[in-house]
Write a protein that holds these residues in place. Structure first.
Motif, PDB file in Angstrom:
ATOM      1  N   LEU A  58       0.805  -1.406   0.431  1.00  0.00           N
ATOM      2  CA  LEU A  58      -0.019   0.149   0.478  1.00  0.00           C
ATOM      3  C   LEU A  58       0.908   1.084   0.146  1.00  0.00           C
ATOM      4  CD1 LEU A  58      -2.956   1.619   0.556  1.00  0.00           C
ATOM      5  CD2 LEU A  58      -2.830   1.043   2.551  1.00  0.00           C
ATOM      6  N   ALA A  59       0.488   1.857  -0.973  1.00  0.00           N
ATOM      7  CA  ALA A  59       1.500   3.630  -1.286  1.00  0.00           C
ATOM      8  C   ALA A  59       0.789   4.681  -1.051  1.00  0.00           C
ATOM      9  CB  ALA A  59       2.613   3.149  -1.955  1.00  0.00           C
ATOM     10  N   GLY A  60       1.234   5.425  -1.122  1.00  0.00           N
ATOM     11  CA  GLY A  60       0.645   7.300  -1.588  1.00  0.00           C
ATOM     12  C   GLY A  60       1.482   8.397  -1.382  1.00  0.00           C
ATOM     13  N   PHE A  61       0.843   8.904  -1.724  1.00  0.00           N
ATOM     14  CA  PHE A  61       1.590  10.510  -2.587  1.00  0.00           C
ATOM     15  C   PHE A  61       0.564  11.618  -1.411  1.00  0.00           C
ATOM     16  CE2 PHE A  61       0.865  14.215  -4.790  1.00  0.00           C
ATOM     17  CZ  PHE A  61       2.245  15.598  -4.297  1.00  0.00           C
ATOM     18  N   SER A  62       1.638  12.319  -0.778  1.00  0.00           N
ATOM     19  CA  SER A  62       0.717  13.126   0.488  1.00  0.00           C
ATOM     20  C   SER A  62      -0.225  13.160   1.318  1.00  0.00           C
ATOM     21  CB  SER A  62       0.269  14.335  -1.014  1.00  0.00           C
ATOM     22  OG  SER A  62      -0.112  15.435   0.138  1.00  0.00           O
ATOM     23  N   ALA A  63      -1.436  13.224   1.397  1.00  0.00           N
ATOM     24  CA  ALA A  63      -2.178  13.047   1.909  1.00  0.00           C
ATOM     25  C   ALA A  63      -2.999  11.792   1.537  1.00  0.00           C
ATOM     26  CB  ALA A  63      -3.567  13.432   1.539  1.00  0.00           C
ATOM     27  N   GLY A  64      -2.470  10.510   0.703  1.00  0.00           N
ATOM     28  CA  GLY A  64      -2.018   9.939   0.299  1.00  0.00           C
ATOM     29  C   GLY A  64      -0.811   9.104   0.522  1.00  0.00           C
ATOM     30  N   GLY A  65      -0.602   9.554   1.492  1.00  0.00           N
ATOM     31  CA  GLY A  65       0.212   9.066   1.773  1.00  0.00           C
ATOM     32  C   GLY A  65       0.543   8.437   3.743  1.00  0.00           C
ATOM     33  N   PHE A  66      -0.694   9.649   3.903  1.00  0.00           N
ATOM     34  CA  PHE A  66      -1.106   9.083   5.701  1.00  0.00           C
ATOM     35  C   PHE A  66      -2.332   7.813   5.183  1.00  0.00           C
ATOM     36  CE2 PHE A  66      -4.766   9.540   8.101  1.00  0.00           C
ATOM     37  CZ  PHE A  66      -4.204  10.395   9.663  1.00  0.00           C
ATOM     38  N   SER A  67      -2.894   8.509   4.171  1.00  0.00           N
ATOM     39  CA  SER A  67      -3.999   7.211   4.184  1.00  0.00           C
ATOM     40  C   SER A  67      -3.081   5.665   4.188  1.00  0.00           C
ATOM     41  CB  SER A  67      -4.451   6.855   3.211  1.00  0.00           C
ATOM     42  OG  SER A  67      -5.524   7.980   3.085  1.00  0.00           O
ATOM     43  N   ALA A  68      -1.410   5.058   3.215  1.00  0.00           N
ATOM     44  CA  ALA A  68      -0.836   4.627   2.856  1.00  0.00           C
ATOM     45  C   ALA A  68      -0.290   4.098   4.651  1.00  0.00           C
ATOM     46  CB  ALA A  68       0.325   4.935   2.323  1.00  0.00           C
ATOM     47  N   TRP A  69       0.065   4.876   5.505  1.00  0.00           N
ATOM     48  CA  TRP A  69       0.201   4.056   6.796  1.00  0.00           C
ATOM     49  C   TRP A  69      -0.909   4.145   7.872  1.00  0.00           C
ATOM     50  CZ3 TRP A  69      -0.373   7.358  11.018  1.00  0.00           C
ATOM     51  CH2 TRP A  69       0.184   8.571  11.004  1.00  0.00           C
ATOM     52  N   ALA A  70      -1.699   4.706   8.092  1.00  0.00           N
ATOM     53  CA  ALA A  70      -2.860   4.870   8.965  1.00  0.00           C
ATOM     54  C   ALA A  70      -3.558   3.652   8.775  1.00  0.00           C
ATOM     55  CB  ALA A  70      -3.388   6.223   8.917  1.00  0.00           C
ATOM     56  N   LEU A  71      -3.803   3.284   7.466  1.00  0.00           N
ATOM     57  CA  LEU A  71      -4.753   1.941   7.241  1.00  0.00           C
ATOM     58  C   LEU A  71      -4.125   0.926   7.753  1.00  0.00           C
ATOM     59  CD1 LEU A  71      -6.563   2.764   3.768  1.00  0.00           C
ATOM     60  CD2 LEU A  71      -7.660   2.234   5.833  1.00  0.00           C
ATOM     61  N   PRO A  72      -2.824   0.536   7.429  1.00  0.00           N
ATOM     62  CA  PRO A  72      -2.651  -0.890   7.919  1.00  0.00           C
ATOM     63  C   PRO A  72      -1.641  -0.582   9.602  1.00  0.00           C
ATOM     64  CG  PRO A  72      -1.037   0.056   6.008  1.00  0.00           C
ATOM     65  CD  PRO A  72      -2.132   1.286   5.965  1.00  0.00           C
ATOM     66  N   MET A  73      -1.714   0.308  10.184  1.00  0.00           N
ATOM     67  CA  MET A  73      -1.910   0.147  11.550  1.00  0.00           C
ATOM     68  C   MET A  73      -3.151  -0.248  12.490  1.00  0.00           C
ATOM     69  SD  MET A  73      -0.810   4.245  13.420  1.00  0.00           S
ATOM     70  CE  MET A  73      -2.355   5.206  13.200  1.00  0.00           C
ATOM     71  N   LEU A  74      -4.293   0.989  11.885  1.00  0.00           N
ATOM     72  CA  LEU A  74      -5.575   0.666  12.398  1.00  0.00           C
ATOM     73  C   LEU A  74      -5.852  -0.602  11.993  1.00  0.00           C
ATOM     74  CD1 LEU A  74      -6.620   4.303  11.535  1.00  0.00           C
ATOM     75  CD2 LEU A  74      -6.271   3.464  13.565  1.00  0.00           C
ATOM     76  N   ASN A  75      -5.664  -1.154  10.388  1.00  0.00           N
ATOM     77  CA  ASN A  75      -5.918  -2.682  10.156  1.00  0.00           C
ATOM     78  C   ASN A  75      -4.749  -4.272  10.160  1.00  0.00           C
ATOM     79  OD1 ASN A  75      -9.225  -1.927   9.864  1.00  0.00           O
ATOM     80  ND2 ASN A  75      -7.611   0.117   9.233  1.00  0.00           N
ATOM     81  N   PRO A  76      -4.111  -4.432  10.848  1.00  0.00           N
ATOM     82  CA  PRO A  76      -2.551  -5.066  11.030  1.00  0.00           C
ATOM     83  C   PRO A  76      -3.395  -6.489  10.105  1.00  0.00           C
ATOM     84  CG  PRO A  76      -3.517  -5.248  13.618  1.00  0.00           C
ATOM     85  CD  PRO A  76      -4.756  -4.012  12.811  1.00  0.00           C
ATOM     86  N   GLY A  77      -1.781  -6.553   9.052  1.00  0.00           N
ATOM     87  CA  GLY A  77      -2.258  -8.335   8.633  1.00  0.00           C
ATOM     88  C   GLY A  77      -2.960  -8.119   7.387  1.00  0.00           C
ATOM     89  N   ILE A  78      -3.078  -7.032   6.565  1.00  0.00           N
ATOM     90  CA  ILE A  78      -3.149  -6.410   5.283  1.00  0.00           C
ATOM     91  C   ILE A  78      -2.285  -6.387   4.579  1.00  0.00           C
ATOM     92  CG2 ILE A  78      -4.846  -5.711   3.333  1.00  0.00           C
ATOM     93  CD1 ILE A  78      -6.657  -6.958   6.615  1.00  0.00           C
ATOM     94  N   TRP A  79      -1.669  -5.494   5.367  1.00  0.00           N
ATOM     95  CA  TRP A  79      -0.548  -5.223   3.728  1.00  0.00           C
ATOM     96  C   TRP A  79       1.050  -5.101   4.601  1.00  0.00           C
ATOM     97  CZ3 TRP A  79      -4.579  -1.854   4.698  1.00  0.00           C
ATOM     98  CH2 TRP A  79      -5.004  -1.696   3.559  1.00  0.00           C
ATOM     99  N   GLY A  80       1.774  -5.970   3.950  1.00  0.00           N
ATOM    100  CA  GLY A  80       2.964  -5.821   4.306  1.00  0.00           C
ATOM    101  C   GLY A  80       3.789  -4.963   3.827  1.00  0.00           C
ATOM    102  N   ALA A  81       4.182  -4.139   3.315  1.00  0.00           N
ATOM    103  CA  ALA A  81       4.732  -3.321   2.737  1.00  0.00           C
ATOM    104  C   ALA A  81       3.808  -2.042   2.914  1.00  0.00           C
ATOM    105  CB  ALA A  81       5.489  -3.897   1.496  1.00  0.00           C
ATOM    106  N   VAL A  82       4.608  -0.845   3.204  1.00  0.00           N
ATOM    107  CA  VAL A  82       4.088   0.971   2.819  1.00  0.00           C
ATOM    108  C   VAL A  82       5.183   1.797   2.622  1.00  0.00           C
ATOM    109  CG1 VAL A  82       2.954   2.319   4.058  1.00  0.00           C
ATOM    110  CG2 VAL A  82       1.740  -0.089   4.354  1.00  0.00           C
ATOM    111  N   GLY A  83       4.629   2.529   1.271  1.00  0.00           N
ATOM    112  CA  GLY A  83       5.270   3.144   0.632  1.00  0.00           C
ATOM    113  C   GLY A  83       4.910   4.856   0.848  1.00  0.00           C
ATOM    114  N   THR A  84       5.582   5.785   1.439  1.00  0.00           N
ATOM    115  CA  THR A  84       4.920   6.649   0.999  1.00  0.00           C
ATOM    116  C   THR A  84       5.822   7.954  -0.022  1.00  0.00           C
ATOM    117  OG1 THR A  84       5.466   7.707   3.103  1.00  0.00           O
ATOM    118  CG2 THR A  84       3.960   6.734   3.380  1.00  0.00           C
ATOM    119  N   ASN A  85       5.633   8.767  -0.894  1.00  0.00           N
ATOM    120  CA  ASN A  85       5.384   9.942  -1.606  1.00  0.00           C
ATOM    121  C   ASN A  85       5.127  11.240  -0.608  1.00  0.00           C
ATOM    122  OD1 ASN A  85       6.948  11.062  -3.580  1.00  0.00           O
ATOM    123  ND2 ASN A  85       5.489  11.218  -4.627  1.00  0.00           N
TER     124      ASN A  85
END
Length: 370
Positions: A149-176
């Motif tokens: 899961l990755a995202g840019f700017s505000a999408g970058g916030f979502s990219a780390w918030a979603l796995p933090m709030l919902n563990p076990g779905i994504w193994g890697a996170v990227g933010t631009n």
């Protein structure tokens, strides 16, 4: 003879044109309209019909392999799918990344994809509707170790918030140049500013950003808000400190007259990964995720570079796997190149595999690179 010669010339020109215009892609971009009951449950008039675009790599339709998947959340009011097909093709062709499926989410209204009664259940849309749809429709490898899961700017916030709030779905996170400063910038005091970013913070040390935001009297006024950060803050508050008895259905860390709401401020700290309390609360979840964070050219007003530098250091101190990718440009520069840099870093961190339809392990990407 003349006709044949002109025919050959026309064919040659057409081949060159197709090559130059990118129409010779063996890959495909497929658009889906997904009717989302989760997103339809909002009070601000957003449509429950959500459009997503799916990139299928060259060869997908002629083989029986399953693929890892990258989910991409664009910046505020963005939908950036069309600019990435060519660079994905090139990166796969040159073996910079393995063949992968990429899913691009539409966030044109300005959506953080969090769950709340005000803004719909964005987390549920992504996790309970979109991911199952993609896994059902395409030959994916449906586990967290082949899902990014990755995202840019505000999408970058979502990219780390979603796995933090919902563990076990994504193994890697990227933010631009991700907007990792939410909610940190609006809950810290001037005595808490790390040395790393004091220079940037000095612009408002004697004030608080929340004092500059104007909120309406009720949810009907959301779409009339002109302040980008006010909208983002409200979406965040509606998720982490909901209040059905409030006109805004949320509580905020500061009152309109500039006084801290101590209890709410403390809760907000626990959802900031730039705050030690947030890291502590989510440490075990974070340690199961590999982070790739693009830090761009430092600019006080036009990038999130200082916050992202601090973000990297906080993750390292917590023992979380993190790769810092320093790249040139300001906030929205070099988007395709940064996308591929994140894809490469995330997929390598997961050591993704290529799998035949029968489930037989073919090879790891590390072996392919060698």
């Amino acid at each position: 003879m003349v006709i044949n010669r002109w025919y050959q010339i026309i064919i040659t020109v057409m081949v060159i044109f197709v090559s130059l215009t990118g129409l010779s892609h063996g890959s495909k971009m497929v658009t889906h309209d997904i009717d989302s009951p989760s997103m339809a449950k909002n009070m601000v008039g957003w449509s429950g019909l959500r459009q997503v675009m799916v990139y299928l790599p060259d060869g997908y339709e002629s083989n029986n392999y399953s693929y890892p998947v990258i989910y991409w959340i664009p910046g505020w009011t963005g939908y950036e799918s069309n600019i990435y097909q060519r660079v994905l093709d090139d990166a796969i062709r040159t073996r910079k990344i393995p063949a992968t499926i990429a899913v691009f989410v539409d966030a044109h209204e300005g959506i953080l994809f969090l769950n709340s009664p005000v803004f719909g259940n964005g987390e549920d849309f992504i996790i309970k509707e979109l991911i199952p749809f993609i896994d059902r429709t395409y030959r994916t490898i449906p586990d967290m170790y082949n899902r990014c899961l990755a995202g840019f700017s505000a999408g970058g916030f979502s990219a780390w918030a979603l796995p933090m709030l919902n563990p076990g779905i994504w193994g890697a996170v990227g933010t631009n140049d991700g907007m990792c400063g939410l909610p940190w910038w609006i809950i810290i005091g001037k005595d808490e500013i790390p040395e790393l970013i004091k220079e940037k913070a000095s612009k408002w040390l004697d004030d608080n950003l929340l004092l500059h935001y104007t909120f309406p009297d009720n949810v009907n006024g959301y779409n009339n808000i002109n302040q980008f950060y006010a909208k983002i803050t409200w979406q965040f508050a509606a998720r982490v400190t909901p209040n059905p008895n409030s006109q805004l259905f949320a509580d905020f860390a500061m009152t309109p007259d500039g006084k801290w709401n101590a209890d709410i401020r403390e809760i907000w700290r626990q959802y900031s990964l730039l705050d030690p309390k947030g890291i502590a609360k989510h440490r075990e979840t974070l340690r199961n995720i590999s982070f790739s964070i693009i830090v761009v050219t430092k600019d006080f007003d036009q990038t999130n570079a200082f916050e992202n530098e601090h973000f990297v250091e906080m993750l390292k101190l917590a023992g979380v796997s993190v790769t810092r990718l320093d790249m040139p440009g300001l906030h929205a520069d070099y988007m395709p190149e940064r996308f591929i840099a994140l894809a490469e870093s995330m997929l390598i961190s997961l050591n993704v595999v290529s799998v035949e339809s029968k489930g037989k392990l073919a090879t790891t990407w590390g072996e392919m690179k060698r």
